[in-house]
Write a protein that holds these residues in place. Structure first.
Motif, PDB file in Angstrom:
ATOM      1  N   TYR A 230      -4.262  -6.073   3.910  1.00  0.00           N
ATOM      2  CA  TYR A 230      -4.333  -4.609   3.808  1.00  0.00           C
ATOM      3  C   TYR A 230      -3.296  -3.966   4.733  1.00  0.00           C
ATOM      4  CZ  TYR A 230      -6.635  -0.004   3.486  1.00  0.00           C
ATOM      5  OH  TYR A 230      -6.937   1.338   3.257  1.00  0.00           O
ATOM      6  N   ALA A 231      -3.279  -4.398   6.005  1.00  0.00           N
ATOM      7  CA  ALA A 231      -2.371  -3.790   6.980  1.00  0.00           C
ATOM      8  C   ALA A 231      -0.908  -4.098   6.655  1.00  0.00           C
ATOM      9  CB  ALA A 231      -2.718  -4.290   8.381  1.00  0.00           C
ATOM     10  N   LEU A 232      -0.636  -5.310   6.150  1.00  0.00           N
ATOM     11  CA  LEU A 232       0.745  -5.717   5.890  1.00  0.00           C
ATOM     12  C   LEU A 232       1.326  -4.999   4.674  1.00  0.00           C
ATOM     13  CD1 LEU A 232       2.984  -7.649   6.841  1.00  0.00           C
ATOM     14  CD2 LEU A 232       1.977  -9.422   5.408  1.00  0.00           C
ATOM     15  N   THR A 233       0.473  -4.687   3.701  1.00  0.00           N
ATOM     16  CA  THR A 233       0.980  -4.065   2.475  1.00  0.00           C
ATOM     17  C   THR A 233       0.918  -2.544   2.510  1.00  0.00           C
ATOM     18  OG1 THR A 233      -1.225  -4.348   1.480  1.00  0.00           O
ATOM     19  CG2 THR A 233       0.436  -6.041   1.019  1.00  0.00           C
ATOM     20  N   THR A 234       0.105  -1.986   3.404  1.00  0.00           N
ATOM     21  CA  THR A 234      -0.012  -0.518   3.468  1.00  0.00           C
ATOM     22  C   THR A 234       0.562   0.070   4.754  1.00  0.00           C
ATOM     23  OG1 THR A 234      -2.202  -0.559   4.507  1.00  0.00           O
ATOM     24  CG2 THR A 234      -2.116  -0.628   2.084  1.00  0.00           C
ATOM     25  N   GLY A 235       0.657  -0.775   5.779  1.00  0.00           N
ATOM     26  CA  GLY A 235       1.105  -0.262   7.072  1.00  0.00           C
ATOM     27  C   GLY A 235      -0.004   0.399   7.851  1.00  0.00           C
ATOM     28  N   LYS A 236      -1.243   0.334   7.379  1.00  0.00           N
ATOM     29  CA  LYS A 236      -2.383   0.945   8.060  1.00  0.00           C
ATOM     30  C   LYS A 236      -3.485  -0.098   8.242  1.00  0.00           C
ATOM     31  CE  LYS A 236      -1.710   5.581   6.115  1.00  0.00           C
ATOM     32  NZ  LYS A 236      -1.450   6.312   7.366  1.00  0.00           N
ATOM     33  N   ALA A 253     -20.407  -0.537   9.102  1.00  0.00           N
ATOM     34  CA  ALA A 253     -20.984   0.537   8.290  1.00  0.00           C
ATOM     35  C   ALA A 253     -21.045   0.099   6.821  1.00  0.00           C
ATOM     36  CB  ALA A 253     -20.141   1.808   8.415  1.00  0.00           C
ATOM     37  N   PRO A 254     -22.043   0.595   6.074  1.00  0.00           N
ATOM     38  CA  PRO A 254     -22.191   0.164   4.669  1.00  0.00           C
ATOM     39  C   PRO A 254     -21.109   0.710   3.739  1.00  0.00           C
ATOM     40  CG  PRO A 254     -23.825   1.843   5.212  1.00  0.00           C
ATOM     41  CD  PRO A 254     -23.144   1.486   6.490  1.00  0.00           C
ATOM     42  N   GLU A 255     -20.425   1.764   4.159  1.00  0.00           N
ATOM     43  CA  GLU A 255     -19.400   2.340   3.287  1.00  0.00           C
ATOM     44  C   GLU A 255     -18.235   1.363   3.102  1.00  0.00           C
ATOM     45  OE1 GLU A 255     -21.852   5.322   5.121  1.00  0.00           O
ATOM     46  OE2 GLU A 255     -20.476   3.833   5.990  1.00  0.00           O
ATOM     47  N   PRO A 256     -17.722   1.253   1.882  1.00  0.00           N
ATOM     48  CA  PRO A 256     -16.593   0.343   1.657  1.00  0.00           C
ATOM     49  C   PRO A 256     -15.318   0.879   2.287  1.00  0.00           C
ATOM     50  CG  PRO A 256     -17.053   1.598  -0.332  1.00  0.00           C
ATOM     51  CD  PRO A 256     -18.141   1.944   0.645  1.00  0.00           C
ATOM     52  N   VAL A 257     -14.343   0.032   2.332  1.00  0.00           N
ATOM     53  CA  VAL A 257     -13.058   0.400   2.926  1.00  0.00           C
ATOM     54  C   VAL A 257     -12.321   1.380   2.007  1.00  0.00           C
ATOM     55  CG1 VAL A 257     -11.823  -1.500   1.839  1.00  0.00           C
ATOM     56  CG2 VAL A 257     -10.982  -0.575   4.000  1.00  0.00           C
ATOM     57  N   VAL A 258     -11.481   2.183   2.583  1.00  0.00           N
ATOM     58  CA  VAL A 258     -10.694   3.136   1.792  1.00  0.00           C
ATOM     59  C   VAL A 258      -9.690   2.371   0.930  1.00  0.00           C
ATOM     60  CG1 VAL A 258      -9.087   5.078   1.894  1.00  0.00           C
ATOM     61  CG2 VAL A 258     -10.953   4.895   3.567  1.00  0.00           C
ATOM     62  N   ALA A 259      -9.667   2.668  -0.352  1.00  0.00           N
ATOM     63  CA  ALA A 259      -8.770   1.980  -1.271  1.00  0.00           C
ATOM     64  C   ALA A 259      -7.323   2.383  -0.995  1.00  0.00           C
ATOM     65  CB  ALA A 259      -9.130   2.326  -2.716  1.00  0.00           C
ATOM     66  N   PRO A 260      -6.397   1.481  -1.060  1.00  0.00           N
ATOM     67  CA  PRO A 260      -4.983   1.790  -0.749  1.00  0.00           C
ATOM     68  C   PRO A 260      -4.372   2.828  -1.697  1.00  0.00           C
ATOM     69  CG  PRO A 260      -5.340  -0.580  -0.662  1.00  0.00           C
ATOM     70  CD  PRO A 260      -6.600   0.030  -1.223  1.00  0.00           C
ATOM     71  N   ARG A 261      -4.779   2.876  -2.954  1.00  0.00           N
ATOM     72  CA  ARG A 261      -4.165   3.787  -3.907  1.00  0.00           C
ATOM     73  C   ARG A 261      -4.504   5.244  -3.614  1.00  0.00           C
ATOM     74  NH1 ARG A 261      -2.046   1.872  -8.676  1.00  0.00           N
ATOM     75  NH2 ARG A 261      -2.706   3.785  -9.767  1.00  0.00           N
ATOM     76  N   MET A 264      -1.597   5.699  -1.273  1.00  0.00           N
ATOM     77  CA  MET A 264      -0.358   5.095  -1.784  1.00  0.00           C
ATOM     78  C   MET A 264      -0.499   4.978  -3.311  1.00  0.00           C
ATOM     79  SD  MET A 264       0.566   2.078   0.957  1.00  0.00           S
ATOM     80  CE  MET A 264       2.079   1.678   0.079  1.00  0.00           C
ATOM     81  N   PRO A 265      -0.176   6.030  -4.044  1.00  0.00           N
ATOM     82  CA  PRO A 265      -0.402   6.027  -5.503  1.00  0.00           C
ATOM     83  C   PRO A 265       0.322   4.909  -6.244  1.00  0.00           C
ATOM     84  CG  PRO A 265       0.058   8.247  -4.726  1.00  0.00           C
ATOM     85  CD  PRO A 265       0.337   7.331  -3.577  1.00  0.00           C
ATOM     86  N   ASP A 266       1.455   4.459  -5.702  1.00  0.00           N
ATOM     87  CA  ASP A 266       2.213   3.409  -6.397  1.00  0.00           C
ATOM     88  C   ASP A 266       1.796   2.002  -5.993  1.00  0.00           C
ATOM     89  OD1 ASP A 266       3.138   3.682  -3.829  1.00  0.00           O
ATOM     90  OD2 ASP A 266       5.255   3.399  -4.355  1.00  0.00           O
ATOM     91  N   TYR A 267       0.695   1.952  -5.260  1.00  0.00           N
ATOM     92  CA  TYR A 267       0.219   0.621  -4.838  1.00  0.00           C
ATOM     93  C   TYR A 267      -0.268  -0.134  -6.080  1.00  0.00           C
ATOM     94  CZ  TYR A 267      -1.947  -2.830  -1.648  1.00  0.00           C
ATOM     95  OH  TYR A 267      -2.269  -3.965  -0.966  1.00  0.00           O
TER      96      TYR A 267
END
Length: 511
Positions: A230-236, A253-261, A264-267
């Motif tokens: 995640y960090a290597l492909t998004t920088g976050k 926390a039960p909430e899922p991780v924020v989706a990269p798209r 980053m719409p072109d992910y």
């Protein structure tokens, strides 16, 4: 990083430094430092000039002095040393010396992934093809560790427990390698102080079950590898917050991780699905192994999007080419200093050895020269006799010959009717005894037996028996009449011979 800036002080590494030897390894220069250990460039020296550059990790004193940590560290590192895979750094040796725990590993000519990410971020981050290729290679090495078995084929359940960009090395040839198998696991199982030291800086790569203290398995490493992807492909980072507490809360926390798209719409959507499944907080919904993650990445993207080792290597060299050159120069200088130091030590040792008293120089060389000379045959008994009194034998024989000649002349004179003594006329029967004294000079009774050169026997050689006398010599046949010399000239030498010769024979040391 400047090696001089991370050199250990005399108080934090048990006074170890360049030139210090741990087991078979000579430390050359420090290359990395952390809160748990320091990594050194070192060399392994063998016979006939063989040497090999290795990396040696030395544990900090606070961990080396912990008996429980030392035991677990050695046990886990022994297991990790059995991992053999191109994408896993090989452990060569481990041990303890001078109160320092150390781990010897293969030398990697590359950079840590966290350093690569920081430098690449300045130019927009690593290309997706390079990022995916790195994660796929690291997953392959991680799976090899998870699949490690004992001699009976039973899985050992080895878990890295500290997968993070710091523990993934990328070479200048484009190969990613996972490092530090087992060390993190030993730290996590230590006491409270050890856990606190290990958790610092590593919290953001823990799985939820690891944060909660539940039992963990290989799926915890899969979660950590998902964070790296995640960090290597998004920088976050998907969970890092302003504090460690907030980071731990975000992980559990039960909430899922924020989706990269979402930012980053072109992910790539297929890549996003792989990332989100790897980061499932319910481990039963995650990929069950690193191999599954590897296969998912391979299927999610076309071959052109997965990159190659050549592409990864070219990218790394474009960012760290100058740093590599300086590192190679620093290592070459360290090797040169070590060689000069070794030569200096050898010269001092030779000087000290040669300046001391050696066993050969303290001995006389006369006996050595005599022992090297060719042997001579033992002297015969005749040689011994002649060597001891040959000259005196010649003198006595000459004097004895004169005495015999004089006696013969006197005998012939008396037979001719011309006695030497006028008072003896008319008494021809008594003319013979007049010549007796000269004749007795050749008799064995008239001469000291010790004064004659005899052939030594066993008893005479040892001095335990009487010497053997020479048999009496026969008189020479009568010579023709000739004018006799005056009697005084012939008798005087015979009378003086015993007084002159006998003392010299008696005191001759050759007998």
């Amino acid at each position: 990083m400047n090696p001089a800036s991370i050199a250990p002080s005399a108080t934090n590494q048990h006074e170890i430094g360049p030139g210090h030897v741990l087991g078979r390894y000579e430390l050359l220069l420090p290359i990395a430092a952390g809160g748990m250990a320091m990594v050194w460039a070192a060399r392994l020296k063998g016979t006939r000039g063989f040497q090999k550059i290795v990396a040696v990790k030395t544990m900090l004193p606070k961990l080396s002095e912990d008996d429980q940590f030392e035991k677990m560290f050695l046990d886990e590192a022994s297991l990790a040393s059995k991992v053999r895979h191109p994408n896993a750094v090989e452990i060569l040796d481990l041990g303890e010396q001078d109160g320092v725990l150390f781990l010897a590993m293969e030398w990697i000519d590359g950079v840590p992934l966290n350093t690569l990410m920081k430098v690449a971020k300045r130019s927009g981050g690593a290309p997706p093809t390079v990022a995916i290729r790195i994660v796929m290679q690291a997953s392959a090495g991680l799976h090899a560790a998870h699949e490690l078995t004992d001699g009976k084929g039973k899985l050992l359940g080895l878990v890295h427990r500290d997968i993070s960009p710091q523990n993934v090395l990328v070479t200048y040839d484009g190969v990613a390698k996972v490092v530090d198998f087992g060390v993190a696991k030993a730290t996590a199982l230590g006491d409270g102080a050890t856990q606190a030291g290990q958790l610092k800086g590593k919290v953001s790569y823990m799985a939820p079950e690891q944060v909660r203290g539940d039992g963990i398995d290989r799926r915890a490493d899969v979660f950590a590898m998902g964070i790296v992807l995640y960090a290597l492909t998004t920088g976050k980072h998907p969970f890092r917050k302003e504090s460690e507490g907030a980071t731990l809360f975000a992980i559990t926390a039960p909430e899922p991780v924020v989706a990269p798209r979402k930012f980053m719409p072109d992910y790539p959507e297929a890549l996003q699905e792989v990332v989100l499944k790897a980061l499932e907080k319910d481990r039963s919904l995650r990929y069950q192994s690193a191999s599954e993650l590897l296969r998912a990445l391979d299927k999610a993207l076309p071959a052109a999007a997965r990159g190659s080792e050549e592409e990864v290597g070219a990218f790394v060299q474009s960012l760290f080419g100058e740093q590599r050159r300086k590192s190679q120069e620093a290592l070459a200088d360290a090797l040169d200093r070590a060689d000069k130091h070794q030569l200096s030590k050898t010269a001092k040792f030779v000087d000290a050895t040669l300046s001391g008293q050696s066993g050969v120089s303290g001995m006389s060389t006369v006996g050595v020269a005599a022992s090297l000379a060719p042997p001579h045959p033992p002297p015969s008994e005749l040689d011994v006799a002649l060597a001891g009194g040959g000259k005196r034998f010649i003198k006595v024989a000459f004097v004895g010959g004169l005495g015999i000649a004089g006696a013969l002349v006197a005998l012939l004179w008396s037979l001719s009717g011309k006695p030497a003594d006028p008072a003896a006329e008319g008494k021809p029967a008594e003319s013979k005894p007049a010549a007796a004294p000269p004749v007795e000079a050749r008799s064995p009774a008239a001469v000291d037996p010790n004064a004659l050169p005899v052939e030594p026997s066993a008893s005479s050689a040892t001095g335990t028996g009487p010497p053997r006398s020479e048999p009496p010599r026969k008189a020479a046949p009568p010579a023709a009449k000739s004018p006799p010399p005056p009697p005084a000239k012939t008798v005087a030498p015979a009378a003086s011979a015993p007084a002159t010769v006998k003392p010299s024979w008696k005191h001759d040391p050759g007998f």
